[in-house]
Design a protein around this motif. Structure first.
Motif, PDB file in Angstrom:
ATOM      1  N   ALA A   1       0.834  -1.205   0.000  1.00 24.77           N
ATOM      2  CA  ALA A   1       0.000   0.000   0.000  1.00 24.77           C
ATOM      3  C   ALA A   1       0.868   1.254   0.000  1.00 24.77           C
ATOM      4  O   ALA A   1       0.584   2.222  -0.723  1.00 24.77           O
ATOM      5  N   LEU A   2       1.936   1.231   0.780  1.00 26.40           N
ATOM      6  CA  LEU A   2       2.861   2.368   0.808  1.00 26.40           C
ATOM      7  C   LEU A   2       3.541   2.549  -0.547  1.00 26.40           C
ATOM      8  O   LEU A   2       3.676   3.679  -1.035  1.00 26.40           O
ATOM      9  N   GLN A   3       3.931   1.461  -1.176  1.00 28.28           N
ATOM     10  CA  GLN A   3       4.547   1.547  -2.494  1.00 28.28           C
ATOM     11  C   GLN A   3       3.566   2.154  -3.506  1.00 28.28           C
ATOM     12  O   GLN A   3       3.926   3.039  -4.283  1.00 28.28           O
ATOM     13  N   THR A   4       2.331   1.697  -3.492  1.00 31.54           N
ATOM     14  CA  THR A   4       1.326   2.209  -4.421  1.00 31.54           C
ATOM     15  C   THR A   4       1.066   3.690  -4.164  1.00 31.54           C
ATOM     16  O   THR A   4       0.975   4.487  -5.113  1.00 31.54           O
TER      17      THR A   4
ATOM     18  N   MET B   1       4.320   1.037 -13.764  1.00 30.85           N
ATOM     19  CA  MET B   1       4.612   0.653 -12.381  1.00 30.85           C
ATOM     20  C   MET B   1       3.422   0.918 -11.470  1.00 30.85           C
ATOM     21  O   MET B   1       3.095   0.098 -10.608  1.00 30.85           O
ATOM     22  N   PHE B   2       2.764   2.060 -11.649  1.00 29.68           N
ATOM     23  CA  PHE B   2       1.599   2.363 -10.817  1.00 29.68           C
ATOM     24  C   PHE B   2       0.490   1.344 -11.074  1.00 29.68           C
ATOM     25  O   PHE B   2      -0.120   0.831 -10.138  1.00 29.68           O
ATOM     26  N   GLY B   3       0.233   1.044 -12.335  1.00 36.68           N
ATOM     27  CA  GLY B   3      -0.803   0.065 -12.665  1.00 36.68           C
ATOM     28  C   GLY B   3      -0.505  -1.305 -12.090  1.00 36.68           C
ATOM     29  O   GLY B   3      -1.388  -1.958 -11.515  1.00 36.68           O
ATOM     30  N   LEU B   4       0.736  -1.745 -12.209  1.00 35.77           N
ATOM     31  CA  LEU B   4       1.115  -3.053 -11.661  1.00 35.77           C
ATOM     32  C   LEU B   4       1.027  -3.063 -10.137  1.00 35.77           C
ATOM     33  O   LEU B   4       0.640  -4.070  -9.529  1.00 35.77           O
ATOM     34  N   SER B   5       1.386  -1.945  -9.541  1.00 31.11           N
ATOM     35  CA  SER B   5       1.331  -1.868  -8.079  1.00 31.11           C
ATOM     36  C   SER B   5      -0.109  -1.910  -7.586  1.00 31.11           C
ATOM     37  O   SER B   5      -0.407  -2.559  -6.573  1.00 31.11           O
TER      38      SER B   5
ATOM     39  N   GLY C   1      -4.275  -5.103  -5.014  1.00 29.75           N
ATOM     40  CA  GLY C   1      -5.547  -5.815  -5.051  1.00 29.75           C
ATOM     41  C   GLY C   1      -5.377  -7.297  -4.798  1.00 29.75           C
ATOM     42  O   GLY C   1      -6.166  -7.915  -4.064  1.00 29.75           O
ATOM     43  N   ARG C   2      -4.334  -7.879  -5.375  1.00 32.06           N
ATOM     44  CA  ARG C   2      -4.053  -9.304  -5.152  1.00 32.06           C
ATOM     45  C   ARG C   2      -3.798  -9.577  -3.675  1.00 32.06           C
ATOM     46  O   ARG C   2      -4.348 -10.524  -3.102  1.00 32.06           O
TER      47      ARG C   2
ATOM     48  N   ALA D   1      -6.099 -11.987   0.987  1.00 35.12           N
ATOM     49  CA  ALA D   1      -6.190 -12.023   2.450  1.00 35.12           C
ATOM     50  C   ALA D   1      -7.642 -12.011   2.906  1.00 35.12           C
ATOM     51  O   ALA D   1      -7.991 -12.621   3.909  1.00 35.12           O
ATOM     52  N   ALA D   2      -8.504 -11.345   2.153  1.00 35.47           N
ATOM     53  CA  ALA D   2      -9.906 -11.248   2.553  1.00 35.47           C
ATOM     54  C   ALA D   2     -10.669 -12.545   2.298  1.00 35.47           C
ATOM     55  O   ALA D   2     -11.547 -12.916   3.058  1.00 35.47           O
TER      56      ALA D   2
END
Length: 135
Positions: free
Chosen positions: A20-23, A110-114, A119-120, A125-126
């Motif tokens: 999340a921080l990377q994105t 990079m933003f799109g992949l992040s 989401g993955r 996790a959910a």
């Protein structure tokens, strides 16, 4: 006798925080790129943001390794996070060399992949194996 299933309490993992921080830092870099084009201080903001984004990417690599090794998780996130680190390194080199024709599209990629990776991480996790059976 019927068994009930209850959802396990959700916990935020180090890996989720790191991705999340990377994105977020990648999005901030897109904003600071706009500042770079329109203000006198944009270059400074974009340069500082680049360092923060690179640090966030390294943090994601560390989180992926820590989730895999002691937790017995999949090594696949290490591949993803290492790929982001390689892309971030190329991005820094292209930015320093002033090649916006390659730097800007790579940043968008990079933003799109992040976002996809975030989401993955959040949706796996959910939904994956997060329910407990109670008798």
């Amino acid at each position: 006798m019927a068994t009930q299933t209850t959802a396990a309490p959700r916990t935020i993992t180090f890996t989720q925080v790191a991705i999340a921080l990377q994105t977020l830092t990648l999005f901030a870099q897109a904003v600071s790129a706009g500042l770079l084009l329109s203000t006198s201080y944009g270059e400074t903001v974009h340069g500082v943001g680049a360092r923060v984004m690179y640090g966030a990417t390294m943090l994601y690599v560390l989180a992926a390794i820590l989730a895999w090794r002691p937790g017995g998780g999949s090594p696949r996130p290490i591949l993803y996070s290492s790929g982001f680190l390689v892309l971030a390194s190329v991005q820094v080199v292209l930015g320093i060399a002033h090649h916006p024709a390659l730097h800007v599209p790579l940043g968008v990629l990079m933003f799109g992949l992040s976002v996809l990776d975030l989401g993955r991480v959040l949706f796996s996790a959910a939904g994956g194996g997060r329910q407990r059976r109670t008798a």
